[in-house]
Design an enzyme around this catalytic site. Structure first.
Site, PDB file in Angstrom:
ATOM      1  N   ASP A   1      14.648 -50.679 -18.899  1.00 29.48           N
ATOM      2  CA  ASP A   1      14.800 -50.412 -20.320  1.00 29.48           C
ATOM      3  C   ASP A   1      13.995 -49.151 -20.649  1.00 29.48           C
ATOM      4  OD1 ASP A   1      15.429 -50.508 -22.997  1.00 29.48           O
ATOM      5  OD2 ASP A   1      15.163 -52.675 -23.168  1.00 29.48           O
TER       6      ASP A   1
HETATM    7  C1  NOJ Z   1      15.835 -50.344 -25.816  1.00 30.44           C
HETATM    8  C2  NOJ Z   1      16.587 -51.635 -25.943  1.00 30.44           C
HETATM    9  O1  NOJ Z   1      15.753 -52.721 -25.600  1.00 30.44           O
HETATM   10  C3  NOJ Z   1      17.841 -51.709 -25.104  1.00 30.44           C
HETATM   11  O2  NOJ Z   1      18.563 -52.837 -25.506  1.00 30.44           O
HETATM   12  C4  NOJ Z   1      18.652 -50.459 -25.235  1.00 30.44           C
HETATM   13  O3  NOJ Z   1      19.816 -50.572 -24.461  1.00 30.44           O
HETATM   14  C5  NOJ Z   1      17.824 -49.279 -24.806  1.00 30.44           C
HETATM   15  N1  NOJ Z   1      16.634 -49.178 -25.615  1.00 30.44           N
HETATM   16  C6  NOJ Z   1      18.595 -47.972 -24.884  1.00 30.44           C
HETATM   17  O4  NOJ Z   1      18.765 -47.605 -26.201  1.00 30.44           O
END
Ligand code: NOJ
Length: 749
Positions: free
Chosen positions: A254
């Site tokens: 993430d």
């Molecule tokens: C953080 C989030 O937790 C995740 O769900 C998302 O896909 C990513 N950022 C990318 O934006």
């Protein structure tokens, strides 16, 4: 692919594992690097938050024409519940219990995204969510692993079509692996801590289902699991995912999660934590910069075997090859988006299936308040009544408020002069609003900074709304949360009541004696105990998407007969959270307790309960009403007894029920089957969903519904973390919610 891998330098292989956001930021402060330069050097394999044919082609041309080995970039984005055509938020979609609906939503979204230069969606989010405080419950399918798994499969089928090489398929990224939904106290990004049995039986099945369905990629989560961060967790990422499940796609971290391992205190420096993440099985570093800057030196000094880098690179290239990106790297520029009639129709139909009728009491001896008669004079009140933007929900991708239909607009179309309107209050007002906006995820990236809110005169605006209500036959209150800054990522709440002065507004309008319909526009279960007792009709509309206003109006006036059922429990009080129906048994059960078995000496006090509130949900899992009534026959089973060996197979027996529409309009019922294993080596929940079917019935019509039961439904994890079936008796209930009372049983010998 192996030929290509052999030609690659160490730096080029590592480059494939690097991902940057060259568009907007969806996490803390974006990196300052030259994307053109990185692309040319082959030092960046993927980008996120860059979309549109022109922009993606710009980088793709550099990758294909100027980089040494001409390896295409993979472009990803958070396409969560629609790309440009916005559907209801995932928690709403889940309330449909309709797997075909998910496939359709994924198809439309995937096709739109692909046409805009994206090959990869950061969806589905399959985290089991049992705590309404957690803001990301809105992105989930709710609290149940069985339903969650069915929905996970449907998303993957819809996006990938079982064939990544199709020109309109997009690769999924199943997230957030793993157990992110169990963040302690519902606080986003917090640790999770649970037994291996709970992990495997409750939290992992939906990811597993998605992997079985062919998911191309997974995203690791921010949380730690039993002390080991999920982004550097060899147990979940290698042992379970690769070895047990045979996953051969790649795992992306993430946003910044590899670098955040430093905050998790599992290493003294960036190099160490990057090594731990890579070796555990995170193949791509999202907006982290650590793989790109620390891995090569560690390979050269012999700390990391080059084979680890090769494997990560191989997994990423495999997806690029499977998608046909080497042959078709570019995207044709298409005309600007306009929602077609067909897309609007799909969005409206989908939304109609997601709206849950929580309560519909009779008023003034006239029968249920809903549906409303066409010539009703309506007072529409509330801060969400005329907010097209909030209809879109959080993570709206490229959905635009200008295409969204507010409830006011939809009712205006139907009622003309018979629609009266007053806002009544803001969602949150004054200092409260400024503070929440200031820390809000959306404002950080987009409209940074809090503005001073003018001091509101709620007393005056509420009094005005009361006057408007007095002039109408019915008051409809559209209340809830701000989609942007109160739901979704980084939006956990400890208060689940309606924010600001909305509860006050509701009570003031109800005090006029006019019948009240409460429409909830929220991304989580709310604490609405007062409304549950005093308001005759309550509708949970979630954030229903682009056609939300029309869809809610369709339900209010009976053009759509509601069929949705909750996939999350609504608490009576926030202190019950985490609240879910599949509770473990206790030696001192309350509510369903057989008090005759307890000595009659006042011991009833010593039960597993609260002294100041009931244990039960206000509206439980599976709950949802219709404008018709359904009756259920006594459920039956095809065999009263099966052997353990027979139970090892699919469809070892069937349970069945006859469902009849006993009302006067056609309707769809979600028939639900629950099991309880009454005697096992490891205690099992008091009820677990193990089958469901959507059944549409004309008035008077009856249908026979069968549920196959076998290994998948009857097995559980024992203390050795082995999935087993043991001799026992199963109780079986079939009905229209998790309170289903029609009961039968069978034995496993
Ligand atoms: C953080 C989030 O937790 C995740 O769900 C998302 O896909 C990513 N950022 C990318 O934006």
């Amino acid at each position: 692919m192996e030929k290509l891998l052999k030609q690659m330098t160490l730096e080029e292989k590592i480059g494939q594992t690097v991902q940057y956001s060259a568009g907007f930021a969806t996490g803390p402060a974006g990196a300052k690097v030259s994307y053109d330069e990185l692309t040319e050097k082959g030092a960046m394999g993927s980008m996120l938050n860059v979309y549109g044919a022109e922009k993606t082609n710009h980088y793709q041309h550099i990758a294909m024409e100027k980089s040494r080995l001409h390896i295409p970039i993979l472009f990803g984005l958070d396409v969560i519940h629609g790309y440009r055509t916005t559907f209801p938020v995932p928690l709403g979609l889940a309330s449909s219990w309709d797997t075909k609906l998910f496939e359709g939503v994924a198809r439309t979204s995937g096709t739109e995204a692909r046409a805009d230069g994206l090959q990869w969606v950061f969806s589905p989010m399959v985290d089991i969510a049992r705590d309404a405080r957690w803001g990301r419950i809105v992105e989930s399918a709710g609290e149940d692993p069985y339903l969650g798994s069915a929905i996970a499969r449907a998303w993957v089928r819809g996006y990938q079509q079982g064939d990544l090489s199709k020109p309109d398929s997009v690769a999924v990224s199943v997230k957030h692996f793993a157990a992110y939904g169990a963040a302690i106290a519902g606080r986003d990004y917090n640790a999770t801590d649970m037994s291996d049995i709970t992990l495997r039986q409750v939290y992992l099945p939906a990811y597993h289902a998605a992997v079985e369905e062919g998911a191309a990629t997974l995203m690791s989560s921010f949380n730690s699991i039993n002390g080991v961060p999920a982004t550097a967790n060899p147990y979940t990422l290698t042992q379970i995912l690769r070895k047990e499940w045979g996953f051969d796609g790649f795992v992306v971290s993430d946003w910044g999660a590899v670098a955040e391992l430093l905050n998790h205190s599992i290493g003294p420096d960036g190099a160490t934590v990057a090594r731990k993440a890579l070796e555990a099985g995170v193949d791509m570093d999202m907006e982290g910069n650590l793989y790109g800057t620390t891995i090569a030196a560690q390979v050269r000094s012999g700390v990391i075997p080059e084979s680890v880098v090769d494997e990560a690179c191989r997994r990423i290239l495999r997806v690029k090859f499977a998608m046909g990106l080497f042959e078709h790297p570019y995207t044709q520029v298409t005309p600007p988006y306009e929602p077609t009639a067909a897309k609007r129709e799909q969005a409206r139909k989908v939304a109609g299936e997601t709206i849950v009728l929580l309560k519909n009491d009779a008023v003034e001896g006239k029968g249920p308040l809903l549906p409303l008669k066409k010539d009703t004079t309506v007072a529409l009140i509330g801060p969400l009544a005329d907010s097209a933007k909030d209809m879109l929900g959080s993570w709206g991708a490229l959905g635009e408020a200008k295409y969204a239909i507010s409830l006011k607009q939809a009712l205006q179309e139907r009622l003309g002069d018979k629609l009266l309107y007053a806002k009544g209050t803001e969602i949150l007002t004054g200092a409260d609003a400024a503070v929440i906006r200031h820390v809000s995820f959306v404002d950080q990236g987009n409209n940074a900074g809090a503005k001073e809110e003018p001091a509101p005169d709620d007393a005056k605006t509420i009094a005005e709304a009361v006057e408007v209500a007095k002039k109408a036959d019915v008051a409809i209150l559209a209340l809830g949360e701000s989609a942007d800054w109160m739901t979704g990522e980084a939006s956990s709440r400890v208060h689940l009541t309606l924010p600001g002065k909305q509860e006050e507004l509701l009570e003031a309008v109800a005090a006029t004696g006019k019948p009240v319909v409460l429409i909830l526009l929220t991304g989580r279960p709310s604490e609405i105990k007062w409304a549950g007792e005093h308001v005759p009709a309550i509708v949970e509309a979630w954030f229903p998407g682009m056609e939300g206003g029309h869809a809610v109006a369709d339900v209010l006036f009976g053009d759509v007969n509601p069929s949705a059922k909750l996939t999350v429990s609504f608490p009576r009080a926030v202190g019950q959270e985490p609240l879910y129906y599949a509770q473990m048994p206790t030696g001192r059960p309350a509510g369903h307790a057989d008090l005759s078995r307890l000595p009659a000496n006042g011991l009833e006090k010593f039960l597993s309960r609260y002294i100041d509130e009931d244990n039960s949900a206000l509206y439980p899992f599976g709950w949802g009403l219709s404008y018709t009534k359904f009756s259920y026959s006594q459920p039956t089973v095809s065999k009263g007894q099966i052997s353990v060996a027979e139970a090892g197979h699919a469809g070892a027996l069937t349970a069945a029920v006859d469902v009849r529409n006993t009302g006067s309009v056609a309707g769809t019922e979600v028939v639900q089957l629950y099991l309880r294993n009454t005697s096992a080596s490891v205690e099992q929940p008091v009820r677990e969903l193990k089958g469901f079917a959507r059944v549409t019935l004309a008035p008077g019509e009856s249908k026979h519904v069968e549920f196959p039961l076998g290994f998948d439904e009857l097995s559980f994890y024992n203390v050795e973390s082995k999935r087993v079936v043991e001799p026992t008796t199963y109780k079986v209930w079939v009905g229209g919610s998790s309170l289903a009372s029609g009961e039968t049983s069978f034995e496993v010998k």
